[in-house]
Design a protein around this motif. Structure first.
Motif, short mmCIF file in Angstrom:
data_model
loop_
_atom_site.label_atom_id
_atom_site.label_comp_id
_atom_site.label_asym_id
_atom_site.label_seq_id
_atom_site.Cartn_x
_atom_site.Cartn_y
_atom_site.Cartn_z
N VAL B 186 0.87 -1.18 0.00
CA VAL B 186 0.00 0.00 0.00
C VAL B 186 0.91 1.22 0.00
CG1 VAL B 186 -1.74 1.29 1.28
CG2 VAL B 186 -1.84 -1.20 1.24
N ARG B 187 1.00 1.90 -1.12
CA ARG B 187 2.00 2.96 -1.28
C ARG B 187 1.51 4.28 -0.69
NH1 ARG B 187 6.19 0.88 -3.71
NH2 ARG B 187 5.80 -1.08 -4.81
N SER B 188 1.92 4.50 0.56
CA SER B 188 1.59 5.74 1.26
C SER B 188 2.67 5.90 2.32
CB SER B 188 0.21 5.64 1.91
OG SER B 188 0.03 6.64 2.90
N ASP B 189 2.81 7.10 2.89
CA ASP B 189 3.78 7.23 3.98
C ASP B 189 3.08 7.59 5.29
OD1 ASP B 189 3.07 9.75 3.30
OD2 ASP B 189 5.08 10.41 2.70
N SER B 190 1.78 7.34 5.37
CA SER B 190 1.06 7.54 6.63
C SER B 190 0.64 6.18 7.18
CB SER B 190 -0.18 8.40 6.40
OG SER B 190 -1.15 8.16 7.41
N VAL B 191 1.13 5.86 8.37
CA VAL B 191 0.81 4.54 8.96
C VAL B 191 -0.69 4.32 9.06
CG1 VAL B 191 1.04 3.10 11.01
CG2 VAL B 191 2.97 4.48 10.26
N HIS B 192 -1.41 5.37 9.47
CA HIS B 192 -2.86 5.22 9.62
C HIS B 192 -3.54 4.94 8.28
CE1 HIS B 192 -3.01 7.43 13.72
NE2 HIS B 192 -2.87 6.14 13.85
N ARG B 193 -3.16 5.74 7.26
CA ARG B 193 -3.81 5.56 5.96
C ARG B 193 -3.43 4.19 5.39
NH1 ARG B 193 -4.99 10.07 7.91
NH2 ARG B 193 -6.24 8.63 9.11
N ILE B 194 -2.18 3.75 5.60
CA ILE B 194 -1.76 2.43 5.12
C ILE B 194 -2.63 1.34 5.76
CG2 ILE B 194 0.09 0.70 5.21
CD1 ILE B 194 2.09 3.11 5.10
N GLN B 195 -2.77 1.44 7.08
CA GLN B 195 -3.53 0.42 7.80
C GLN B 195 -5.00 0.38 7.34
OE1 GLN B 195 -3.06 0.96 12.06
NE2 GLN B 195 -1.60 -0.72 11.99
N GLU B 196 -5.57 1.57 7.14
CA GLU B 196 -6.97 1.62 6.69
C GLU B 196 -7.13 0.92 5.35
OE1 GLU B 196 -7.15 5.82 9.04
OE2 GLU B 196 -7.43 5.87 6.89
N THR B 197 -6.18 1.15 4.45
CA THR B 197 -6.28 0.51 3.14
C THR B 197 -5.89 -0.96 3.20
OG1 THR B 197 -6.14 2.51 1.81
CG2 THR B 197 -5.28 0.52 0.81
N GLN B 198 -4.96 -1.32 4.10
CA GLN B 198 -4.63 -2.75 4.25
C GLN B 198 -5.86 -3.55 4.67
OE1 GLN B 198 -1.13 -3.14 6.74
NE2 GLN B 198 0.22 -3.01 4.96
N ALA B 199 -6.71 -2.95 5.49
CA ALA B 199 -7.95 -3.64 5.88
C ALA B 199 -8.77 -3.93 4.63
CB ALA B 199 -8.75 -2.81 6.88
#
Lengths: 251, 228
Positions: B186-199
């Motif tokens: 998931v190409r982002s540098d925000s841990v929160h946004r990454i986690q939301e999209t990983q879900a």
């Protein structure tokens, strides 16, 4: 839609933020920041999807952003008697955050007891809404797909965490006695929610309210049982809010 | 340290005003912006990973059809995602229940391994005990750098367990891990946004496995019918 047969890929689910939900998130975050600042503990519950409660708790205890302070957040373990565990452990000034459907009766009973326990309640969910006033903050999604809803719950509690930490920078707004509501229950002699602890023999009962334990007169209502929720005004129970026995808790 | 800066999160919220309505309005605006950002990342990622998700789902479906089981693991928020995976595969809202387990739920095992050896081995040691050829190891990380995941993938590869990883940023060390067969980034540098999209990626993967699993089964039925 590249993969229409593989729900829930793509789609417009939650694509654009709902303004009302954003306002609700903002209000809930300020309330949480005030409670944390005053030393409150956050209790996290999500009986049907325990991973959500664990995610909320770890988010607040050990933030992903370095340098952010650790805050007291705790999971009520799956399988525990939710109401009994919270009743025994919640202190006035605490918070209870639920991620659960409106139909989860244990959660609903816990939320309803928030005012008697002195806890601020936040209820995150999707689909059919709980009744008005079921919690201090009802953060609700109009989404039917349970997986999409679950994804958006993660987004909601991440935002709660982020906004709560923004509030910490506004120290002037964190005083626990700050009242912005038009009517402030604790400042007036409105009816207060109380949970019955024990019942005396002479139309009296020992109850728990946000202010602590007190003896009240119960002659105006049907004889209460321990665990019942009643409305107290001027030292007397004037209505029964919920009829529940402690025995039922232990089922 | 009494003041912590979240300016980089919410650059336009300033200083010390003591006006609650104005703070609340700013917070709501920020929440809306973050929400939309997360929605965009979710959609972009699901499109970018579409083909790769199909490949991984096919591999996983074959494993399940061969009697394999899924082991999910991660640290912190990703540990809760591992629990989500296990719950979703075993108790799905629709479709076939499939055998899956989270490797983060047994506190006796986790504390024993951490105390006796170290946290780097908490997943690899469990895979050593449970992993069989044809099983699947699914590791989740936002950084892609967790040592205990890399060791788990290495252990899985040694045992013939198929390996799938979810990572963020540019993939981190997981992107270069030779033992990791499939790395979904998931190409982002925000841990929160990454986690939301990983879900969302996990859910899409599950749905694709369900579709693939059914199609394999019906293919089998069709060939049986053809032979009869």
């Amino acid at each position: 839609m590249t993969r229409p047969d593989h729900a829930p890929v793509g789609g417009d689910f939650g694509a654009s933020a709902d303004a009302g939900l954003c306002e609700d998130l903002a209000r809930a975050s300020l309330a949480l920041a005030r409670r944390f600042s005053a030393g409150g503990t956050m209790w996290c519950i999500s009986p049907s999807s325990p991973f959500h409660a664990h995610h909320v708790a770890v988010e607040f205890v050990h933030p992903v952003i370095m340098g952010k302070r650790a805050l007291p957040a705790v999971v009520v373990p799956a399988g525990a008697d939710l109401v009994a565990t919270l009743r025994a452990t919640v202190r006035p000034g605490d918070m209870v955050v639920a991620i659960a459907g409106a139909g989860e009766s244990d959660v609903s009973r816990a939320m309803r007891r928030g005012p008697a326990w002195g806890a601020e309640t936040v209820w995150i969910g999707a689909g059919p809404r709980p009744a008005d006033g079921a919690a201090d903050h009802v953060l609700w999604l109009d989404v039917d797909d349970p997986l999409v809803a679950s994804e958006l719950f993660v987004r909601m509690y991440h935002l709660l965490w982020e906004l709560t930490h923004v509030c910490f920078e506004h120290t002037g707004l964190l005083r626990p006695d700050t009242c912005d509501e038009e009517v402030c229950i604790t400042c007036s002699d409105e009816g207060r929610t109380a949970e019955v602890i024990s019942v005396g023999g002479l139309g009296d009962a020992l109850v728990r309210t946000a202010e602590g334990r007190e003896h009240i007169d119960t002659t105006l209502i049907d004889p209460p049982c321990p665990g019942d929720l009643v409305l107290v005004h001027a030292g007397a129970a004037i209505a029964t809010l919920e009829k529940t026995s402690l025995e039922e808790d232990r089922r | 340290m009494s003041r912590e800066s979240t300016d980089f999160l919410y650059p336009f919220i300033e200083g010390d005003e003591d006006d609650a309505p104005s703070l609340l309005a700013d917070l709501a605006t920020s929440a809306g912006a973050k929400w939309d950002q997360s929605s965009r990342l979710r959609l972009e990622t699901l499109h970018l990973l579409d083909a790769q998700l199909g490949e991984v789902a096919a591999v996983m479906a074959r494993c399940f059809e061969g009697g394999g089981q899924l082991f999910a693991f991660g640290n912190g928020g990703s540990a809760t995602d591992a629990d989500d995976v296990a719950q979703l595969f075993t108790s799905p809202p629709w479709g076939e229940p499939l055998p899956a387990r989270s490797l983060v739920t047994d506190h006796a095992v986790l504390s024993a391994l951490s105390n006796d050896i170290g946290f780097d081995v908490v997943f690899s040691r469990q895979l050593e005990a449970h992993g069989r050829p044809g099983d699947i190891a699914l590791g989740l990380s936002t950084s892609g750098n967790s040592e205990n995941l890399l060791r788990a993938f290495a252990q899985a590869a040694r045992r013939g367990v198929r390996t799938v990883g979810l990572s963020g940023y540019d993939g981190g060390r997981m992107a270069d891990c030779e033992e990791l067969e499939h790395c979904l980034v998931v190409r982002s540098d925000s841990v929160h946004r990454i986690q939301e999209t990983q879900a969302a990626v996990v859910h899409a993967l599950w749905a694709a496995v369900q579709a693939e699993y059914r199609s394999e089964a019906s293919h089998e039925n069709a060939s049986h019918e053809g032979a009869a």
